[in-house]
Design a protein around this motif. Sequence first.
Motif, PDB file in Angstrom:
ATOM      1  N   PRO A  80       0.870  -1.339   0.030  1.00 39.84           N
ATOM      2  CA  PRO A  80       0.076  -0.053   0.058  1.00 39.84           C
ATOM      3  C   PRO A  80       0.805   1.304  -0.204  1.00 39.84           C
ATOM      4  N   LEU A  81       2.050   1.161   0.569  1.00 43.51           N
ATOM      5  CA  LEU A  81       2.868   2.477   0.540  1.00 43.51           C
ATOM      6  C   LEU A  81       4.263   1.978   0.239  1.00 43.51           C
ATOM      7  N   VAL A  82       4.910   2.829  -0.819  1.00 43.10           N
ATOM      8  CA  VAL A  82       6.199   2.474  -1.201  1.00 43.10           C
ATOM      9  C   VAL A  82       7.084   3.914  -1.437  1.00 43.10           C
ATOM     10  N   LEU A  83       8.052   3.886  -0.554  1.00 39.74           N
ATOM     11  CA  LEU A  83       8.984   5.181  -0.744  1.00 39.74           C
ATOM     12  C   LEU A  83      10.088   4.914  -1.980  1.00 39.74           C
ATOM     13  N   ILE A  84      10.072   5.778  -2.949  1.00 44.33           N
ATOM     14  CA  ILE A  84      11.041   5.847  -4.060  1.00 44.33           C
ATOM     15  C   ILE A  84      12.102   6.642  -3.691  1.00 44.33           C
ATOM     16  N   LEU A  85      13.338   6.364  -3.125  1.00 41.71           N
ATOM     17  CA  LEU A  85      14.366   7.090  -2.831  1.00 41.71           C
ATOM     18  C   LEU A  85      15.236   7.425  -4.003  1.00 41.71           C
ATOM     19  N   TRP A 177       2.680   5.551  -3.980  1.00 44.59           N
ATOM     20  CA  TRP A 177       4.356   5.539  -4.191  1.00 44.59           C
ATOM     21  C   TRP A 177       4.796   7.015  -3.991  1.00 44.59           C
ATOM     22  N   VAL A 178       5.692   7.400  -2.948  1.00 39.39           N
ATOM     23  CA  VAL A 178       6.256   8.508  -2.643  1.00 39.39           C
ATOM     24  C   VAL A 178       7.463   8.797  -3.187  1.00 39.39           C
ATOM     25  N   ASP A 179       8.030   9.763  -3.844  1.00 34.74           N
ATOM     26  CA  ASP A 179       9.396  10.169  -4.461  1.00 34.74           C
ATOM     27  C   ASP A 179       9.716  11.119  -3.312  1.00 34.74           C
ATOM     28  N   VAL A 180      10.956  10.571  -2.924  1.00 32.15           N
ATOM     29  CA  VAL A 180      11.659  11.136  -1.532  1.00 32.15           C
ATOM     30  C   VAL A 180      13.162  11.626  -2.249  1.00 32.15           C
ATOM     31  N   GLY A 198       0.956  10.328 -10.992  1.00 31.14           N
ATOM     32  CA  GLY A 198       0.234   9.571  -9.902  1.00 31.14           C
ATOM     33  C   GLY A 198       1.009   9.329  -8.366  1.00 31.14           C
ATOM     34  N   HIS A 199       1.969   9.872  -8.498  1.00 29.94           N
ATOM     35  CA  HIS A 199       3.061   9.815  -7.087  1.00 29.94           C
ATOM     36  C   HIS A 199       2.614  11.101  -6.133  1.00 29.94           C
ATOM     37  N   ASP A 200       3.064  10.938  -4.971  1.00 26.97           N
ATOM     38  CA  ASP A 200       3.247  11.746  -4.073  1.00 26.97           C
ATOM     39  C   ASP A 200       4.751  12.266  -4.048  1.00 26.97           C
ATOM     40  N   PHE A 201       5.173  13.323  -3.252  1.00 24.81           N
ATOM     41  CA  PHE A 201       6.527  13.626  -3.268  1.00 24.81           C
ATOM     42  C   PHE A 201       6.916  14.042  -1.822  1.00 24.81           C
TER      43      PHE A 201
END
Length: 458
Positions: A80-85, A177-180, A198-201
């Motif tokens: 449900p939640l993934v961070l993309i570093l 998916w959150v771009d970090v 469609g990501h968050d940041f």
Amino acid sequence: MSVLGTKNFAAVALGDQRRTARLVLSAARIAAHPEKSFNQVFDWNDLRGFYRLCDQETATLPTIQEPHWQQTRSAMAKHPLVLILHDTSELDFTEHTALEGVGPIGKGTGRGFLQHNSLAVIPEPRQVLGLAYQQLYIRQEAPKKEHTSKRKLRDRESQLWLRGIKATGRPPEACRWVDVGDRGADIYEAMVASQAQGHDFLFRLTQNRDVWLTPERGSFTKLRDFARGLASQGCDIVEIPGRGGRAARETHVELAAARVWIPAPSGTRQRFAQPVVAAWVVRVWEANPPPGVEGLEWILITSVPTATIEEIRTRRDWYGCRWLIEVFHDIEKNGCSEEDRRFETAERMEACLAILSLAAVRIFQLRTALTSQPDEPAKQVASHEEIQVLRRFVKHKSGTFTVRDFVRGVASLGGFLGRKSDGDPGVKTLWRGYQRLQDLLLGYQFRDSPPRKDVGNR
């Protein structure tokens, strides 16, 4: 055959199945001993075969890593939640003077590549899913007397962030998916690109940019100044890791957040016709640092709603995961010796680095699996032969051999004692232990191979 060789490379399309077979074999050998030179990893015939593979026009980084990227994105879709570093690392080949095709790094005096990674992780419990994308970038020498504005138009390295965001694709329904990124990601275009996918940041602020405090677009306010004027909404404790001679410490921090609206930056063509980004600014700061110590301050900008104190703590914890990509870069350089490889062209080096990067992912996944899935069967992270060999070596009693058993067993081969005061093993211990496991595995495989005819000394 190692897990790395079969899982990541068997589906690589190099135009000839024999090349793919060579890639699988070579990757397995390299993964077994990522620190060693290729002369130590291969015999002469296999070394020549590996060199011929790297010479192929089809053996590019995208071709070699594409199956791994697809596997990573499939794994991302299950959570449900993934961070993309996202982050850029310099690969320094300054002392390798025979290497052709590299560009300037650092302040321009060094030579090498920029490697931009997009690493997918789960924040709780922390688990590395893999690389969602990777870019190898060569800076071009700027012509003498070129105006700064022309240089920026000609080649903006900020595009690396945008390409990394776009390449990961769109998340499925019910997945976030959150771009970090660190300060380098504080780019209006990156915010827009993230939301378009469609990501968050969640980026660390570096620019004291103009923002509005209401959707009605009143007068501008400077974002950093505004964030530093926010009243504390609560406090918490943060663990600050040691780095560069700085001792690790625990500190009390204040937390605050507020809503802002971000327009395109000044100078943008048709500025007010561009999208306005609705966001939340989050400040985490140390109000009373110890004497002589620079106080901790994170000012973050995010598209994820952040109003309550628990939401602020969660965003703080998400950004705290960013250090995982720094650990990944350390594994690449020190565990897999990426900067010690000696090829004569950038094209050959590209194929080599593509393989070594996935070896680094494998090592990192072992470490995070120890906390993210310790009680799962060991087959989740290891091959059947690896489990059998290690189980016999550590004299494991009958019963389920878990991920914890496997990872700590590998660490014991690297010198980890496993005392109560030792905590969990580090990545350096794991990559030493993993290399020794592969030596044991080779002996295990020889045991079952038919004996060769003894020709003597004729």
